[in-house]
Design a protein around this motif. Structure first.
Motif, PDB file in Angstrom:
ATOM      1  N   ARG A 148      23.610  20.638   8.432  1.00 32.86           N
ATOM      2  CA  ARG A 148      24.254  20.263   7.167  1.00 32.86           C
ATOM      3  C   ARG A 148      23.248  20.061   6.045  1.00 32.86           C
ATOM      4  NH1 ARG A 148      26.364  14.505   7.720  1.00 32.86           N
ATOM      5  NH2 ARG A 148      24.118  14.164   7.459  1.00 32.86           N
ATOM      6  N   ASP A 149      22.080  19.513   6.386  1.00 31.14           N
ATOM      7  CA  ASP A 149      21.176  19.010   5.352  1.00 31.14           C
ATOM      8  C   ASP A 149      19.895  19.814   5.162  1.00 31.14           C
ATOM      9  OD1 ASP A 149      22.946  16.870   5.057  1.00 31.14           O
ATOM     10  OD2 ASP A 149      21.917  15.678   6.569  1.00 31.14           O
ATOM     11  N   GLY A 150      19.596  20.751   6.084  1.00 39.25           N
ATOM     12  CA  GLY A 150      18.292  21.399   6.070  1.00 39.25           C
ATOM     13  C   GLY A 150      17.929  22.054   4.747  1.00 39.25           C
ATOM     14  N   THR A 151      18.778  22.930   4.246  1.00 37.78           N
ATOM     15  CA  THR A 151      18.492  23.647   3.000  1.00 37.78           C
ATOM     16  C   THR A 151      18.457  22.699   1.822  1.00 37.78           C
ATOM     17  OG1 THR A 151      19.531  25.660   3.865  1.00 37.78           O
ATOM     18  CG2 THR A 151      19.233  25.505   1.477  1.00 37.78           C
ATOM     19  N   LEU A 152      19.398  21.755   1.785  1.00 32.03           N
ATOM     20  CA  LEU A 152      19.460  20.799   0.687  1.00 32.03           C
ATOM     21  C   LEU A 152      18.197  19.935   0.628  1.00 32.03           C
ATOM     22  CD1 LEU A 152      20.929  19.416  -1.632  1.00 32.03           C
ATOM     23  CD2 LEU A 152      22.146  18.014   0.065  1.00 32.03           C
ATOM     24  N   VAL A 153      17.731  19.494   1.778  1.00 29.27           N
ATOM     25  CA  VAL A 153      16.530  18.665   1.819  1.00 29.27           C
ATOM     26  C   VAL A 153      15.327  19.425   1.274  1.00 29.27           C
ATOM     27  CG1 VAL A 153      14.814  17.739   3.436  1.00 29.27           C
ATOM     28  CG2 VAL A 153      17.196  16.984   3.563  1.00 29.27           C
ATOM     29  N   VAL A 193       9.523   9.386   0.597  1.00 32.00           N
ATOM     30  CA  VAL A 193      10.946   9.433   0.941  1.00 32.00           C
ATOM     31  C   VAL A 193      11.070   9.661   2.440  1.00 32.00           C
ATOM     32  CG1 VAL A 193      13.108  10.716   0.656  1.00 32.00           C
ATOM     33  CG2 VAL A 193      11.633  10.271  -1.328  1.00 32.00           C
ATOM     34  N   VAL A 194      11.991   8.941   3.082  1.00 31.50           N
ATOM     35  CA  VAL A 194      12.260   9.111   4.511  1.00 31.50           C
ATOM     36  C   VAL A 194      13.709   9.557   4.659  1.00 31.50           C
ATOM     37  CG1 VAL A 194      12.249   8.021   6.774  1.00 31.50           C
ATOM     38  CG2 VAL A 194      10.695   7.196   5.004  1.00 31.50           C
ATOM     39  N   TRP A 195      13.917  10.758   5.166  1.00 32.87           N
ATOM     40  CA  TRP A 195      15.284  11.247   5.345  1.00 32.87           C
ATOM     41  C   TRP A 195      15.893  10.605   6.580  1.00 32.87           C
ATOM     42  CZ3 TRP A 195      17.114  13.071   1.171  1.00 32.87           C
ATOM     43  CH2 TRP A 195      16.315  13.816   0.291  1.00 32.87           C
ATOM     44  N   ASN A 196      16.964   9.857   6.357  1.00 30.07           N
ATOM     45  CA  ASN A 196      17.635   9.130   7.434  1.00 30.07           C
ATOM     46  C   ASN A 196      19.071   9.644   7.559  1.00 30.07           C
ATOM     47  OD1 ASN A 196      17.825   7.257   9.492  1.00 30.07           O
ATOM     48  ND2 ASN A 196      18.285   5.538   8.144  1.00 30.07           N
ATOM     49  N   LYS A 197      19.662   9.473   8.750  1.00 30.74           N
ATOM     50  CA  LYS A 197      21.023   9.940   9.032  1.00 30.74           C
ATOM     51  C   LYS A 197      21.131  11.433   8.717  1.00 30.74           C
ATOM     52  CE  LYS A 197      22.824   5.316   8.131  1.00 30.74           C
ATOM     53  NZ  LYS A 197      23.806   4.477   7.438  1.00 30.74           N
ATOM     54  N   ASP A 255       0.822  -1.209   0.000  1.00 33.80           N
ATOM     55  CA  ASP A 255       0.000   0.000   0.000  1.00 33.80           C
ATOM     56  C   ASP A 255       0.856   1.259   0.000  1.00 33.80           C
ATOM     57  OD1 ASP A 255      -2.659  -1.201   0.146  1.00 33.80           O
ATOM     58  OD2 ASP A 255      -2.064  -1.850   2.155  1.00 33.80           O
ATOM     59  N   TYR A 256       1.951   1.235   0.764  1.00 30.29           N
ATOM     60  CA  TYR A 256       2.841   2.385   0.846  1.00 30.29           C
ATOM     61  C   TYR A 256       4.289   1.911   0.818  1.00 30.29           C
ATOM     62  CZ  TYR A 256      -1.275   5.002   2.304  1.00 30.29           C
ATOM     63  OH  TYR A 256      -2.521   5.568   2.348  1.00 30.29           O
ATOM     64  N   LEU A 257       5.090   2.579   0.000  1.00 29.18           N
ATOM     65  CA  LEU A 257       6.517   2.283  -0.097  1.00 29.18           C
ATOM     66  C   LEU A 257       7.282   3.444   0.509  1.00 29.18           C
ATOM     67  CD1 LEU A 257       8.751   0.395  -1.345  1.00 29.18           C
ATOM     68  CD2 LEU A 257       8.712   1.960  -3.306  1.00 29.18           C
ATOM     69  N   LEU A 258       8.100   3.174   1.510  1.00 28.58           N
ATOM     70  CA  LEU A 258       8.912   4.190   2.165  1.00 28.58           C
ATOM     71  C   LEU A 258      10.374   3.954   1.800  1.00 28.58           C
ATOM     72  CD1 LEU A 258       6.214   4.232   3.784  1.00 28.58           C
ATOM     73  CD2 LEU A 258       7.551   4.912   5.766  1.00 28.58           C
ATOM     74  N   VAL A 259      10.994   4.964   1.206  1.00 27.70           N
ATOM     75  CA  VAL A 259      12.360   4.827   0.696  1.00 27.70           C
ATOM     76  C   VAL A 259      13.309   5.645   1.570  1.00 27.70           C
ATOM     77  CG1 VAL A 259      13.872   5.139  -1.299  1.00 27.70           C
ATOM     78  CG2 VAL A 259      11.471   4.506  -1.641  1.00 27.70           C
ATOM     79  N   PRO A 260      14.093   4.991   2.454  1.00 29.83           N
ATOM     80  CA  PRO A 260      15.064   5.724   3.272  1.00 29.83           C
ATOM     81  C   PRO A 260      16.171   6.293   2.388  1.00 29.83           C
ATOM     82  CG  PRO A 260      14.658   3.512   4.147  1.00 29.83           C
ATOM     83  CD  PRO A 260      14.084   3.557   2.769  1.00 29.83           C
ATOM     84  N   SER A 277       9.043  13.696   9.181  1.00 26.21           N
ATOM     85  CA  SER A 277      10.017  13.259  10.184  1.00 26.21           C
ATOM     86  C   SER A 277      11.381  13.036   9.530  1.00 26.21           C
ATOM     87  CB  SER A 277       9.543  11.974  10.857  1.00 26.21           C
ATOM     88  OG  SER A 277       9.086  11.039   9.910  1.00 26.21           O
ATOM     89  N   ARG A 278      12.407  13.440  10.220  1.00 28.38           N
ATOM     90  CA  ARG A 278      13.777  13.294   9.733  1.00 28.38           C
ATOM     91  C   ARG A 278      14.601  12.617  10.826  1.00 28.38           C
ATOM     92  NH1 ARG A 278      14.049  19.372   6.969  1.00 28.38           N
ATOM     93  NH2 ARG A 278      12.353  18.977   5.479  1.00 28.38           N
ATOM     94  N   ILE A 279      15.266  11.549  10.456  1.00 31.87           N
ATOM     95  CA  ILE A 279      15.922  10.683  11.442  1.00 31.87           C
ATOM     96  C   ILE A 279      17.430  10.963  11.473  1.00 31.87           C
ATOM     97  CG2 ILE A 279      16.130   8.322  12.273  1.00 31.87           C
ATOM     98  CD1 ILE A 279      13.230   9.314  11.744  1.00 31.87           C
ATOM     99  N   PRO A 280      17.950  11.481  12.570  1.00 31.84           N
ATOM    100  CA  PRO A 280      19.393  11.763  12.641  1.00 31.84           C
ATOM    101  C   PRO A 280      20.216  10.490  12.805  1.00 31.84           C
ATOM    102  CG  PRO A 280      18.346  12.268  14.729  1.00 31.84           C
ATOM    103  CD  PRO A 280      17.245  11.899  13.790  1.00 31.84           C
ATOM    104  N   GLN A 281      21.513  10.622  12.567  1.00 34.26           N
ATOM    105  CA  GLN A 281      22.432   9.500  12.770  1.00 34.26           C
ATOM    106  C   GLN A 281      22.556   9.214  14.259  1.00 34.26           C
ATOM    107  OE1 GLN A 281      24.588   7.584  10.522  1.00 34.26           O
ATOM    108  NE2 GLN A 281      24.699   6.420  12.422  1.00 34.26           N
ATOM    109  N   ARG A 282      22.262   7.970  14.644  1.00 33.87           N
ATOM    110  CA  ARG A 282      22.410   7.564  16.041  1.00 33.87           C
ATOM    111  C   ARG A 282      22.934   6.134  16.087  1.00 33.87           C
ATOM    112  NH1 ARG A 282      18.786  10.364  19.535  1.00 33.87           N
ATOM    113  NH2 ARG A 282      19.015  12.574  19.045  1.00 33.87           N
ATOM    114  N   ASP A 283      24.084   5.943  16.713  1.00 35.77           N
ATOM    115  CA  ASP A 283      24.607   4.586  16.877  1.00 35.77           C
ATOM    116  C   ASP A 283      23.685   3.741  17.747  1.00 35.77           C
ATOM    117  OD1 ASP A 283      26.808   5.226  15.335  1.00 35.77           O
ATOM    118  OD2 ASP A 283      28.072   5.719  17.069  1.00 35.77           O
ATOM    119  N   SER A 284      22.930   4.394  18.622  1.00 32.24           N
ATOM    120  CA  SER A 284      22.072   3.663  19.564  1.00 32.24           C
ATOM    121  C   SER A 284      20.972   2.892  18.858  1.00 32.24           C
ATOM    122  CB  SER A 284      21.453   4.625  20.578  1.00 32.24           C
ATOM    123  OG  SER A 284      20.664   5.603  19.928  1.00 32.24           O
TER     124      SER A 284
END
Length: 255
Positions: free
Chosen positions: A180-185, A171-175, A135-140, A202-209
């Protein structure tokens, strides 16, 4: 505690077909499997929305093997913690992409959301069959040139062969890093919109956790303390918005 295809959670009020969602991309390392598990575990155990995962990335079976390892490694303390949860473990079924129609018939009738972990290669046999059920395709995607180019090419290939309408792709913005990315996104989102593709807010930052076994679990949701400023709570909410209203329930926030 049972096998990876365990007893389903209790019946909910919604009786329609489940929403079928897939995180997918052709570039490795974009987080499709991690996001699938984080979303499934939060919505199932915290929101009490019955979920199932179909792992058809048959070259790896990352989700299915994770569930098997987690069950094998349970000790008395974690069993007791699991038993305090309101929901039994959600089913994790494995197979080939071409087997998606049969796997969907095996999921419990009360499941409201099915997440599919697809292969990273669109040329795999049965990929079209699998995607045809989504039904929905989410592309990270990351903001790097290679990630954007690969992700956009993947979306265009799907649109050109009419596998899925553009308005059902996200599209899902990850990392993501805002400084750095705000204007480009913002620029990229306008470009995607010209081709009929939208992006989640929603925008997902880089997290090792996110990769920590205590957080990326098929038996437990990510602890709430890790969600602060993570973008994940927003992601969970956006995905809930794709579900029928009667599917939703009140959040359960206590560990």
């Amino acid at each position: 505690m049972s096998t990876p295809t365990s007893q389903p959670p209790a019946e909910g009020p919604y009786s329609g077909p489940p929403v079928i969602l897939a995180f997918a991309t052709q570039k490795g390392g974009m987080g499709k499997t991690t996001l699938s598990v984080l979303v499934a575990s939060w919505l199932h155990y915290r929101r009490q929305i019955p979920v199932a995962i179909l792992d058809v990335d048959s070259s790896q079976l990352s989700v299915y093997n994770l569930r098997v390892r987690e069950i094998e490694q349970l000790d008395e303390e974690t069993k007791e913690r699991f038993n305090r949860q309101a929901m039994d473990e959600y089913p994790v079924l494995r197979g080939e992409p071409a087997a998606i129609p049969q796997l969907l018939q095996q999921i419990p009738a009360n499941v409201r959301l099915v997440l599919i972990d697809l292969p990273g290669n669109i040329d795999v046999e049965g990929y079209e069959t699998a995607l045809g059920k989504v039904d929905y395709l989410l592309v990270p995607m990351e903001t790097s040139e290679f990630s954007v180019t690969t992700g956009f090419s993947y979306l265009m290939a799907i649109r050109q062969v009419d596998l899925l309408p553009a308005d059902r792709c996200r599209v899902v913005w990850n990392k993501y890093k805002d400084s750095r990315d705000g204007t480009l996104v913002e620029m990229l989102e306008e470009r995607f919109k010209q081709y009929g593709f939208t992006c989640l807010q929603s925008r997902i930052p880089q997290r090792d956790s996110y990769q920590d076994s205590a957080n990326r679990s098929t038996l437990f949701p990510m602890p709430t303390q890790y969600l602060r400023n993570s973008g994940l709570k927003d992601l969970f909410t956006e995905i809930e918005s794709l579900l029928p209203v009667s599917t939703l329930s009140s959040p359960v926030e206590n560990d």
